[in-house]
Design a protein around this motif. Sequence first.
Motif: not given
Length: 457
Positions: A370-374
Amino acid sequence: MPAAGDPGEEGPTMFHPSPDLRSAKSASRTVLAVRLAWNAPSEPGAARPTPAELARDVVMAYGGRVVTSTPESLLAELESPTDTLQCAAALHDRFALERSESGLAVAVRAAVAAGEVLRQGRFLIGEAVGHANELVEMAAPGEVLFTQSVCLGMTRGEVTWEPHPGPAPEIGQPVHRLLAQPGAAVPALPFGGSSLARSRAGALGRALRRSGPLALAGTRAVARGTAEAGRRLSSLPRGQKVAAAVILATVLGTAWLVGTTRQAASIESALEKARPDEALRLADAWFGDSSGRPEARAWQGRVLADLDRLDEARERLGQALEREPGLSSREGIARGLVRTLDESGADRALLLKHRSSALERALLEATLSERYWMRWNSVAVLEKYGLGDRVDRVGIRLLDLQHAGSCGTRIRAAQELGKLGDRRALPALRDAQEKGFPGAFCNLQSAARDAIALIEP
């Protein structure tokens, strides 16, 4: 299609009648087929594991599932082509050690194939099963043969191979033969011993238990044992020194791996319990006690990444990998490297330089975070690896649609899902059409409606 099930120890047959396939599940897997032939040692000694038990140990250490096992054969499935080839290499090296240690001479033949298989309970069915079993019958003792489909999926920097020099089988694709692996730890072993070390002591579980105090002792006890073993080794006849040195190197390496694994497991456990400060304390203590071992430094970086101290994490991980590049093959370290991608404009250099199968798996897992940049930086690295076709584009866009913090990102996700045309997106798109973007004016409902119309016109 051939079907393999687990007959236990009933006899040498590898196949059972075909199961009911109505509830079978399809998956892309790598299949390992093994044949074993041996003679008992001339002088009986203490009770030892059977060749089949030793083979199971190695397969399980690589995360494999044993589908079929008899006293003379084994069939297993694993996820990674690279891990499967290294598992096959570790099998040969493990039995070479067993011969030096107990006199048990086991002739090993192995083959690896990859493709879609059907799984129904304990059964495994598919073309890859047939190819693996056909190739293992062709293999000479000491050989590992594998198909072109395995070659296409493996991490080439971690495997050495050549085209199979023998007659080509009629399986519709080229066949290759595995060679001694890069980074040979014990050149006297058939495949160099590096794959044994990467099994992180699991493949040598039985040998470790037999090694007793030496393998499980602390650093000082291991040092005392090493000195004593060295004195005894020097007194052996020349012909016995090579075998004894191989055994000593393996036992000592296993002892070190057990200590290392215990330290890493303690840190990982603290992270899983959401205790990053405790994890950092453990990593710092390990680094101090080990006189700055690269792996301890890498685990400092792993913890700092979880604390969102990403620049410090990259620095520690970079220092460790500069001294010991193979650390990127450790699952925990690979996750730490991927965690450093969790920011806009993240530096991807370490991941591009230190590619490994463990890192590939961690990146693929992160594409569904759910972590966008990762998530999106992981996609970018996988595309650089040439693995963009393994990314679940629908899954990524669904996460954008449901969790992105900006209206524009959610609208783009809806539009892309419409173009992809995958019906899995319909529930989330209908939810977006009904609820829109919470707390702000946003044209998401219209974008979701248009996407639904594209998927089911």
